[in-house]
Design an enzyme around this catalytic site. Structure first.
Site, mmCIF file in Angstrom:
data_model
loop_
_atom_site.group_PDB
_atom_site.id
_atom_site.type_symbol
_atom_site.label_atom_id
_atom_site.label_comp_id
_atom_site.label_asym_id
_atom_site.label_seq_id
_atom_site.Cartn_x
_atom_site.Cartn_y
_atom_site.Cartn_z
ATOM 1 C CG ASP A 183 -1.834 1.178 1.272
ATOM 2 O OD1 ASP A 183 -3.015 0.994 0.944
ATOM 3 O OD2 ASP A 183 -1.385 2.294 1.615
ATOM 4 C CG HIS A 217 -4.055 9.997 0.458
ATOM 5 N ND1 HIS A 217 -2.731 9.952 0.152
ATOM 6 C CD2 HIS A 217 -4.155 9.457 1.694
ATOM 7 C CE1 HIS A 217 -2.062 9.400 1.157
ATOM 8 N NE2 HIS A 217 -2.911 9.104 2.106
ATOM 9 C CB SER A 220 -8.166 6.878 2.027
ATOM 10 O OG SER A 220 -7.442 6.705 3.228
ATOM 11 C CG LEU A 226 0.808 -2.147 14.396
ATOM 12 C CD1 LEU A 226 2.284 -2.442 14.102
ATOM 13 C CD2 LEU A 226 0.143 -3.340 15.076
ATOM 14 C CB SER A 257 7.657 -2.871 10.210
ATOM 15 O OG SER A 257 8.921 -2.962 10.857
ATOM 16 N NE ARG A 265 10.126 -3.462 15.697
ATOM 17 C CZ ARG A 265 10.363 -2.222 16.079
ATOM 18 N NH1 ARG A 265 10.104 -1.211 15.259
ATOM 19 N NH2 ARG A 265 10.856 -1.971 17.271
ATOM 20 C CD GLU A 308 6.333 -9.027 16.432
ATOM 21 O OE1 GLU A 308 7.565 -8.838 16.520
ATOM 22 O OE2 GLU A 308 5.506 -8.404 17.131
#
Ligand code: A2P
Length: 276
Positions: free
Chosen positions: A53, A113, A141, A192, A233, A238, A241
């Site tokens: 993205d 956007h 968005s 996050l 990230s 990460r 993960e």
């Protein structure tokens, strides 16, 4: 959202126009153009991500394109999203520039956007971009429920996606309801909380109980709510993960505890404060 909106393997969200959006993608907002972005995207593709993205405003489409070519993963296997920068006037001309920078013939998803100067003016140009084959699907968005109502009434094609900040802290139930009513897939950016939600006490407690990391728990919460996620990230471990979220379930009690973190009071708005 019904269970029919997600493919049977749980890996993709079915869109109203027939497309499928992978439930996990790498977001590259705030990843500098150049080696940092090329590496992040290459690692993600090596680790099995099939969804990247980006946006015109991020200034890193060329790096995304380069990483895609260098990865050796076939173009048709990767879902690419970019976004029209609404400070410009013509979504078709800007899409052509994005395709040139990305080095692809079509993006899978092209989003307005944010609703700068109103939610409807850019939509005819977005529809033209789709008709010309520059984008397979088009969406928006940072649109509130009211913005979505307006663009849906004004246009011929309903936005396939509304990409918004979602997480347990930004649950926005009324906006999710509006998306479901209109047939728009809600997608989560900053799942996050740009890293801020990872240290929350409740998130850590649920993670400990589940034997997972805070990041995995926050991402899994979105998946179990049917919301595709695009964590960002620049660290390989990460990125790895964040992809290990398809092999466990949060219990109903875990989900309820995370739901309780909502700070938006179940809003139908996309943002607490506008920035445009
Ligand atoms: P970094 O890019 O240095 O790895 P969001 O996706 O909500 O915008 O969050 C992105 C932020 O969270 C970035 O600062 C990123 O840092 C950090 N981050 C991403 N994944 C993890 C993870 N698994 N553990 C800890 N921090 C993470």
């Amino acid at each position: 959202m019904t269970s029919a909106d997600v493919t049977s393997d749980g890996r993709a969200r079915v869109l109203a126009d027939g497309g499928t959006l992978p439930m996990l993608g790498l977001g590259v907002w705030q990843v500098p153009d150049g080696a940092a972005c090329v590496n992040a995207v290459r690692w993600a593709l090596e680790l099995g991500y099939r969804h990247i993205d980006t946006a015109q405003a991020y200034g890193n489409e060329e790096s995304v394109g380069r990483a895609l070519r260098e990865s050796g993963v076939p173009r048709e296997d990767v879902f690419i999203t970019t976004k029209f920068y609404p400070g410009r006037r013509d979504p078709v001309a800007e899409a052509e520039q994005s395709l040139r920078r990305l080095g692809v013939e079509q993006v899978d998803l092209y989003l307005v956007h944010w609703p700068q100067r109103g939610p409807t003016w850019a939509w005819p140009g977005m529809e033209r971009a789709r008709e010309r084959g520059l984008a397979r699907s088009i969406g928006v968005s940072n649109f509130s429920a009211a913005d979505l109502d307006q663009v849906t009434r004004a246009g011929t094609v309903v936005p396939a996606v509304n990409q918004v900040q979602f997480s347990p802290f930004w649950y926005r139930r009324a906006l999710l309801d509006a998306c479901a009513r209109l047939g728009v897939a809600a997608e989560a950016y900053s799942p996050l909380g740009t890293g801020r939600h990872l240290s929350d006490k409740i998130v850590r407690k649920v993670a400990e109980r589940a034997g997972r990391t805070p990041a995995q728990v926050l991402l899994r919460w979105c998946l179990q709510r049917g919301i595709p996620v695009i964590p960002k990230s620049t660290h390989r471990e990460r990125i790895e993960e964040n992809a290990r979220i398809f092999d466990f379930d949060l219990s109903a009690a875990d989900m309820a505890e995370l739901d309780g973190l909502d700070r938006t009071k179940g809003t139908d708005r996309a943002l607490e404060r506008g920035w445009w």
